[in-house]
Design an enzyme around this catalytic site. Sequence first.
Site: not given
Length: 508
Positions: A78-79, A231
């Site tokens: 992520q991110h 994820d």
Amino acid sequence: MAHPQVVIGVDSSTQSTKALAVDTGTGRVLGEGRAAHRVDSRHGQESDPEQWWDALNTAVAATGWADRAQALAIGGQQHGLVTLDAASCPVRPALLWNDVRSAPQAAELVREFGAQWWAAELGSVPGASFTAAKWAWLRAHEPANADRTAAVRLPHDYLTERLTGHAVTDRGDASGTGWWTPAGPHPAVLARIGLDPALLPAVAPTGTPAGQARAGGPLRPGTPIATGTGDNMAAALGLGLTAGTPVLSLGTSGTVYTVARTRPADPSGTVAGFADALDNWLPLACTLNCTLAVDRIATLLGRDREAVEPDGTAVLLPYLDGERTPALPHASGLLHGLRHDTTAGQLLQAAYDGAAYSLLAALDDVLAVDRPAGSSDTAGATRTAGTTGTVGSSDTAGATRTAGSTDTPDPAQPLLLIGGGARGPAWQHTVRRLSGRPVQLPAARELVALGAAAQAAALLTGEPADAVARRWGTADGPVLPALERDDAALERIATTISQTAALQGGGR
């Protein structure tokens, strides 16, 4: 004998790419592949997205089913901020989720709009991990690279677009950007960070394909590709997670989450109000320092990671990369309470305790049901996330909180323990001792890749992806009984965190 219907699920994580070929009828893993990633830690935490693509090709091919798979999906870290130029080539290495250089930008965003505003409008109060803060950092420190950027992607978006040629994302991963809302990107956030919405991918409806595989990738052209997800959302799918079931994931980072039916709104910033990959929500809290930090302490002590010893009174906070929960991005590791009779094994156990403490305190927040401020927490929950309360205390802070409306949490319900650390006896014992909960160990491995496989299978079967995973029985596994909670250790850790916040950068 009929040939199985096979899909491939991919987990593109910080350190590597894993791929599983899975029989859609039984959930049986028919083939596996893996390829490592390189992370450049010289200045922050960065990776070249091109290596993710190379690793995906290698891992998918290694399953042995690339030429026969009937669908594929990707679960990705992520991110991360992936910036592409007009030719769809990376402008610079991707800024990873655990790059904390964007902490000042995150803090400024919170100061400018207010934590209550973020919780109400976006469902999450952004920290350094969030993509919005990373784009603001890029704008401030590398304006030429920001100006060259023609597309902004998350890691799984980048890979899905390489496979299909279509710029799409999903609501789950997009909810970790700091600009996503169910109605679309928040215009005030985009305006504040100077991000043109035309640079963003479209959010595909739940259950729809992102497109079909193109030539030049690892699959047969025309193979359906699902939208994929982040994820943590993929792991929730991989468990077939239902509302209110608690999950603790022990990996490079630590995460705790559950499925909720309404959007979380936590102005403290402890609980991120993520969407799941379906039509619900995934209240989640994350720590930066988990298994790698504890393993590093073991290495410094010259001990095997399982060589822990009981009865120590020292506190070791393994904040080796700063920390996200509690919000101490500039923190470092801290050892307190060392005595002449303290042993190396007790110090190692203290590192486990320090890493597990914040996760369990945050889990209580994740599971908290809307309740009047100051009311007793009948589920043994707490609002503590590095504050002065302890795991299992009543809510004495008097804050009005909404940590996602879930089923009423049951303290006797087993905690699903997943991730690489979940196989370690020392981690298992630590979580049981500090939580007072029974722990269930799902037998299925690689839950992110399995969740992605379930998402791919759903394209073929028409089922919801979580229902596919429940049919596969992915969460089944032994249950370890609860242990008496070690309240003395919890109190020592809580007190140390509260008393050293300024030393750890809490006053910056």
